[in-house]
Design a protein around this motif. Structure first.
Motif, short mmCIF file in Angstrom:
data_model
loop_
_atom_site.label_atom_id
_atom_site.label_comp_id
_atom_site.label_asym_id
_atom_site.label_seq_id
_atom_site.Cartn_x
_atom_site.Cartn_y
_atom_site.Cartn_z
N PRO A 138 0.82 -1.22 0.00
CA PRO A 138 0.00 0.00 0.00
C PRO A 138 0.85 1.25 0.00
O PRO A 138 2.01 1.26 0.43
CB PRO A 138 -0.80 -0.14 1.30
N THR A 172 -2.50 4.79 2.82
CA THR A 172 -3.22 3.54 3.08
C THR A 172 -2.56 2.77 4.22
O THR A 172 -3.26 2.23 5.11
CB THR A 172 -3.24 2.67 1.81
N ILE A 202 -3.49 4.41 7.55
CA ILE A 202 -4.90 4.25 7.93
C ILE A 202 -5.20 2.81 8.34
O ILE A 202 -5.97 2.55 9.28
CB ILE A 202 -5.81 4.69 6.76
N HIS A 203 -4.58 1.84 7.64
CA HIS A 203 -4.84 0.42 7.91
C HIS A 203 -3.67 -0.24 8.63
O HIS A 203 -3.37 -1.42 8.41
CB HIS A 203 -5.14 -0.31 6.59
N HIS A 204 -3.00 0.47 9.48
CA HIS A 204 -1.83 -0.07 10.18
C HIS A 204 -2.22 -1.26 11.05
O HIS A 204 -3.25 -1.24 11.73
CB HIS A 204 -1.21 1.03 11.06
N PRO A 205 -1.45 -2.33 11.04
CA PRO A 205 -1.85 -3.56 11.74
C PRO A 205 -1.64 -3.53 13.26
O PRO A 205 -2.20 -4.38 13.96
CB PRO A 205 -0.94 -4.62 11.11
N ARG A 209 -2.09 -3.21 17.06
CA ARG A 209 -3.14 -3.01 18.03
C ARG A 209 -2.56 -3.31 19.41
O ARG A 209 -1.71 -4.21 19.54
CB ARG A 209 -4.34 -3.95 17.77
N LEU A 266 -16.37 0.86 13.08
CA LEU A 266 -16.23 -0.14 12.03
C LEU A 266 -16.97 -1.43 12.41
O LEU A 266 -16.97 -1.85 13.57
CB LEU A 266 -14.76 -0.46 11.78
N LYS A 278 -17.61 -5.60 11.33
CA LYS A 278 -16.82 -6.66 10.71
C LYS A 278 -17.40 -7.07 9.36
O LYS A 278 -16.69 -7.59 8.50
CB LYS A 278 -16.71 -7.87 11.63
#
Length: 404
Positions: free
Chosen positions: A4, A8, A11-14, A16, A35, A37
């Motif tokens: 990406p 991107t 925003i969609h960083h893995p 957590r 969000l 699922k």
């Protein structure tokens, strides 16, 4: 999926935080978008008694954590948070009043409650009348078939008369069909239990709704605007939640975090400011420049006996001094201007002491609790967390301005 681009990837960083990670501070969840699922979950949102994670406006886990803790503070079961204390008052009135109804307000009600009753509610064909919080027979005579909501303030705004809470409650209950809402900002859930005022004599005797401005004691930092409405009745809570959704009330999560941070010290601050206020109120009452001091714990303050009945341990951080009529409003202004430890500004329960002169003739409908011969200008003092001796010395020095 190809590698990406930078936007991107951010925003969609893995990453957590690990599940089960815990700490003393409550995590701050900031979000407008929630969000799901999958689309099936999107189309079947789960909402339970006002807790909804469909969108950020109703709240986040941070918001609902604060609401639960305020409910505990207020001895309630349910709580709805609002952007200010005034918003909490407005929410309560709009949730439980409809065109043709009437609301009764104490004559010493918070000024903005008086204002919305005479403007917003009037435009909705909701009438209002004022009652003397110390005259129970006169209050009983005002109750009618149109009366659907009664507001109580304990203690009253600025002049701090403590109402006959027990008498007002019993009269409202006897009338039937009347909900009783308490502005409990002064008591903060600490001075007394609004939902069980006489637990030993009459268990369960209490108000239907208790609101407070979290701006004051729960925050304690003079840096947040927020309010809350609490109840033990799930049906009333659901009505509040429905109106809350209609009004689109939302909270900034950093503000929620600030109140959560202030809550653990609320009891310590309340007791410290209460003790300092009583000491300074007694000292001020003995000054030759002063005609009367209003503070519920003083024996000659209006409603003192009612305060002793329900709240003998708590008396908050406010007192008001009525100066003798020989001192003009301009001279009282000069006295306030001469104070150095007291800021000049509204609100209270923050770290800094405050002083504000009040023209009470514009905020009462049933007359003042004193005559022109008895007193002149009133100054409300909010006692902060400064050293008591410093505050007393500041008051004594500023009072010298009246000698000329």
């Amino acid at each position: 999926m190809t590698k990406p681009g930078p936007s991107t990837a951010l925003i969609h960083h893995p990453f957590r935080a690990p599940e089960g990670w815990d700490a003393v501070p409550v995590p701050v969840h900031k979000a407008s978008t929630m969000l799901f699922k999958d689309t099936a979950q999107l189309n079947t949102p789960k909402t339970r008694d006002g807790i909804s994670y469909r969108y950020g406006l109703p709240g986040t886990p941070t918001t609902y954590t604060l609401a639960a803790r305020i409910a505990t503070l207020e001895h309630a079961e349910h709580c709805v948070l609002t952007p200010s204390g005034l918003a909490a008052i407005t929410l309560t009135s709009l949730a439980f009043l409809k065109p043709g109804d009437e609301v009764l307000l104490p004559d010493n009600a918070y000024g903005q409650n008086r204002h919305i009753s005479g403007s917003l509610l009037r435009r909705l064909d909701i009438s209002h009348r004022f009652y003397d919080p110390l005259d129970l027979p006169a209050f009983q005579a005002l109750l009618s078939e149109r009366t659907k909501l009664v507001w109580i303030e304990a203690a009253g705004s600025v002049t701090l008369e403590f109402p006959d809470v027990i008498g007002l409650l019993k009269a409202s209950r006897a009338h039937g069909g009347v909900r009783v809402a308490l502005d409990n900002t002064w008591g903060a859930g600490l001075a007394f239990n609004a939902f069980d005022l006489l637990p030993d004599a009459e268990p369960g005797l209490g108000v239907d709704l208790s609101m407070q401005a979290l701006t004051k004691y729960p925050s304690g930092g003079a840096d947040v605007l927020m309010g809350a409405v609490c109840t033990r009745d799930i049906a009333l809570h659901r009505e509040l939640v429905a109106m809350h959704e209609n009004l689109g009330y939302g909270l900034g999560q950093n503000d929620v975090e600030a109140v959560l941070r202030g809550l653990p010290t609320i009891a310590l601050r309340y007791r410290a400011q209460d003790a300092a206020t009583r000491e300074l109120a007694r000292w001020m009452a003995a000054r030759p420049e002063v005609a009367k001091v209003f503070h519920p714990a003083l024996p000659d303050s209006p409603g003192h006996a009612h305060w002793r009945q329900v709240s003998p341990e708590g008396a908050a951080c406010l007192f008001s001094a009525l100066f003798k009529p020989a001192f003009s409003p301009q001279r009282i202004d000069a006295f306030v201007d001469a104070l150095q430890c007291f800021g000049i500004g509204y609100s209270w329960a923050g770290p800094m002491s405050l002083a504000v002169p009040h023209d009470m003739s514009r905020s009462r409908s049933l007359g003042l609790p004193w005559t022109a011969e008895e007193g002149g200008t009133l100054v409300r003092f909010a006692i902060g967390l400064e050293d008591v001796e410093d505050l007393r010395a500041d008051l004594a020095r500023a009072l010298q301005t009246l000698a000329g």
